[in-house]
Design an enzyme around this catalytic site. Structure first.
Site, PDB file in Angstrom:
ATOM      1  N   ARG A  75      -0.993   9.745   1.326  1.00  0.00           N
ATOM      2  CA  ARG A  75      -2.443   9.868   1.220  1.00  0.00           C
ATOM      3  C   ARG A  75      -2.936  11.310   1.121  1.00  0.00           C
ATOM      4  O   ARG A  75      -3.863  11.615   0.387  1.00  0.00           O
ATOM      5  CB  ARG A  75      -3.051   9.217   2.458  1.00  0.00           C
ATOM      6  N   ARG A  81      -1.321   9.330   8.719  1.00  0.00           N
ATOM      7  CA  ARG A  81      -1.145   7.902   9.013  1.00  0.00           C
ATOM      8  C   ARG A  81      -0.801   7.101   7.774  1.00  0.00           C
ATOM      9  O   ARG A  81      -1.350   7.326   6.691  1.00  0.00           O
ATOM     10  CB  ARG A  81      -2.429   7.334   9.627  1.00  0.00           C
ATOM     11  N   HIS A 124     -11.616  10.133   7.041  1.00  0.00           N
ATOM     12  CA  HIS A 124     -11.411   8.688   7.172  1.00  0.00           C
ATOM     13  C   HIS A 124     -10.815   8.308   8.520  1.00  0.00           C
ATOM     14  O   HIS A 124     -11.200   7.299   9.107  1.00  0.00           O
ATOM     15  CB  HIS A 124     -10.469   8.260   6.042  1.00  0.00           C
ATOM     16  N   GLU A 178       0.854  -1.194   0.000  1.00  0.00           N
ATOM     17  CA  GLU A 178       0.000   0.000   0.000  1.00  0.00           C
ATOM     18  C   GLU A 178       0.883   1.235   0.000  1.00  0.00           C
ATOM     19  O   GLU A 178       2.095   1.153   0.216  1.00  0.00           O
ATOM     20  CB  GLU A 178      -0.966  -0.031   1.200  1.00  0.00           C
TER      21      GLU A 178
HETATM   22  C1  SIN Z   1      -7.833   1.285   2.623  1.00  0.00           C
HETATM   23  O1  SIN Z   1      -8.148   0.120   2.493  1.00  0.00           O
HETATM   24  O2  SIN Z   1      -7.521   1.998   1.689  1.00  0.00           O
HETATM   25  C2  SIN Z   1      -7.850   1.890   3.983  1.00  0.00           C
HETATM   26  C3  SIN Z   1      -6.798   1.307   4.789  1.00  0.00           C
HETATM   27  C4  SIN Z   1      -6.384   2.245   5.850  1.00  0.00           C
HETATM   28  O3  SIN Z   1      -7.046   3.259   6.072  1.00  0.00           O
HETATM   29  O4  SIN Z   1      -5.334   2.007   6.431  1.00  0.00           O
END
Ligand code: SIN
Length: 531
Positions: free
Chosen positions: A278, A372, A337, A116
């Site tokens: 992000r 985060r 979020h 990620e």
């Molecule tokens: C996501 O699945 O994109 C969210 C995961 C997260 O907020 O760490």
């Protein structure tokens, strides 16, 4: 009082991942969990799609994971906490496996790891692609149901802490029709989630309304980093409330962000393109939408026909919104979020009040700084929930004897009305719009002052309604902290101070008293420019 609670009973507020994990780790000690929704419902944890980050691949290290966490946090992560977080990750993943979480494995039986944004390695353990939160919660709920020492009170929302001389003495809770329940306790753990529902567009359930933050602040606890709210770049833009998420793992697997002209707009903005931090991706998506070019997550080529099998949750959400992600790019927008800020805690989840611990999103451990890292939230929940349980265990403030293990009798009395009326709903709608517009992805002094002025009027009007008063208190504290931080860093972007400023390379801490004083200064100053 309305219950015969033992003085030393442990009360856990919230039944998401952090709350359930504390209870399980404390077993066989008697604990009571109080939760507004039935178990598994209303917890952000159940909705988490990404997974849990843990450096378990050959060649990866907890140190590298900590370095990525520190880099993502944009200069204000507490490095000690980040190292604790990442070095205990593998152990906590083992715990979750032992409770029955079916993390995805390869043919050799090893855990499958995915990538990620802003992680330097593949280190996210997942379940059936995008069902990690749901599967972990299912396993933990089953484990909790087998434990006679864990009492779960569903349908009651904690709204007020009782204190005596800076120490906790209990929690006041209310059910939907105004029934009051007082849980007398000197050991309370707040694990009640985040603040997303204070915003108009959010990926969080309505229960994530910041009440626990306000409760702690009203009782005298110090809060930290409250200005830092993370916006997820790719909520599905289909007018649903809450907005369904299209997990970052899709971009990890190669999905691209395009506008309606088919242009990949992240490529010129950051070397990591769609996998940039992000906040940067969220702002880019925000700008494309605002400029009328639209923003879409294009999964057609890299995921294509396998979508339903690889990402069943996102596939269903798209279908519910009338989008076929196999043949159509998914329209996306940023949505509130995750709150990096929260109740200030130390490495064992202790707050500044005696007898009050906090863990999960409601806490601010300092692990996330200004931004985060993906899949560090469930990780933080389990690591620090484990440490809260360890600390409570060390204190031996409670007995584990079977005599005390029996469930407590609860007596409920009818008292004040906490029902949300339609006039309240109108004000909640306005508050959420204000937060989105002025305290959202882009902020400036004028807008923050506007928001604060109106939020303060509403707080005055609703001071006798606990739910609204709590929500507005948290909304105001976020606004005040955002006004005070005169720079841009991570999730906090000021159009009037658009650079990161070394003078501000530190965390922020605030009490309710300081927040009220600052609010007066801001509102009494000329156009919000003073301070
Ligand atoms: C996501 O699945 O994109 C969210 C995961 C997260 O907020 O760490």
């Amino acid at each position: 009082m309305s219950s015969n609670w033992q003085q030393n009973e442990i009360v856990i507020v919230g039944a998401g991942l952090a709350g359930l994990f504390v209870a399980l780790k404390l077993s066989p000690a008697p604990v009571t969990i109080v939760t507004s929704a039935p178990l598994g419902k209303g917890a952000s944890s159940s909705w988490a799609q990404g997974g849990i980050a843990a450096a378990i691949e050959k060649g990866d290290t907890a140190f590298a994971h900590a370095m990525d966490t520190i880099a993502a946090g944009a200069g204000i992560v507490n490095a000690h906490i980040a190292h604790i977080l990442t070095s205990q990750a593998a152990l906590r993943v083992q715990d979750l496996l032992s409770y029955g979480t079916p993390f995805d494995r390869n043919l050799e039986g090893d855990l499958l790891l995915s990538r990620e944004a802003a992680h330097s390695a593949r280190r996210v353990v997942r379940v059936k692609g995008d069902k990690a939160g749901w599967a972990i919660m299912k396993a933990l709920i089953s484990a909790v149901r087998t434990k006679p020492n864990i009492q779960v009170i569903e349908g009651y929302t904690a709204k007020k802490l009782a204190t005596k001389k800076n120490a906790i003495t209990g929690v006041h809770c209310w059910a939907g029709k105004g029934q009051h329940l007082f849980l007398r306790s000197r050991n309370v753990v707040l694990a009640a989630g985040g603040v997303g529902a204070l915003y108009k567009i959010t990926t969080n359930p309505e229960q994530a309304n910041g009440e626990a933050l306000a409760m702690a602040a009203k009782a005298g606890a110090i809060l930290a980093d409250t200005e830092f709210v993370q916006f997820h770049p790719t909520a599905i833009n289909a007018n649903a409330d809450p907005a369904p998420l299209a997990t970052e793992a899709l971009r990890g697997d190669g999905a691209t962000l395009i506008n309606k002209n088919g242009t990949r707009f992240m490529a010129p903005l950051h070397d990591d393109g769609e996998l940039a931090p992000r906040d940067i991706v969220a702002r880019a998506v925000f700008h494309e939408n605002r400029e009328g070019r639209g923003a879409f997550l294009d999964c057609r080529e890299v995921i294509g026909a396998d979508f339903q099998e690889l990402f069943p949750s996102v596939y269903k959400k798209c279908h519910d919104a009338g989008i076929d992600p196999i043949t159509q790019p998914i329209p996306v927008a940023p949505a509130a979020h995750f709150h990096m800020g929260g109740i200030h805690t130390d490495a064992y989840g202790r707050t500044t009040l005696n007898g009050l611990w906090a863990c999960g999103e409601v806490a601010s451990t300092g692990a996330h700084g200004a931004n985060r890292l993906a899949s560090n939230s469930l990780l933080e929940a389990v690591v620090f929930a484990g440490r809260v349980a360890e600390d409570l265990g060390k204190n031996s403030l409670f007995s584990t004897s079977s005599k005390q293990n029996k469930k407590m009798k609860i007596e409920i009395e009818e008292t004040i009305e906490t029902v949300i009326l339609s006039t309240h709903r109108k004000d909640i709608k306005e508050m959420r719009e204000l937060m989105d517009r002025y305290v959202g992805i882009e902020r400036n002094a004028k807008g923050l002052r506007n928001a604060l002025e109106r939020l303060t009027q509403m707080a005055d009007k609703h001071q006798d309604h606990l739910t609204l008063s709590n929500m507005l208190t948290t909304a105001r504290i976020i606004t005040i902290s955002a006004f005070m931080r005169k720079e841009s860093r991570g999730g906090h972007y000021r159009t009037d101070y658009d650079q990161t400023d070394i003078k501000w390379a530190h965390r922020s801490f605030i009490s309710l008293e300081q927040a009220e004083q600052t609010a007066c200064n801001i509102l009494n100053s000329d156009k919000g420019q003073a301070q």
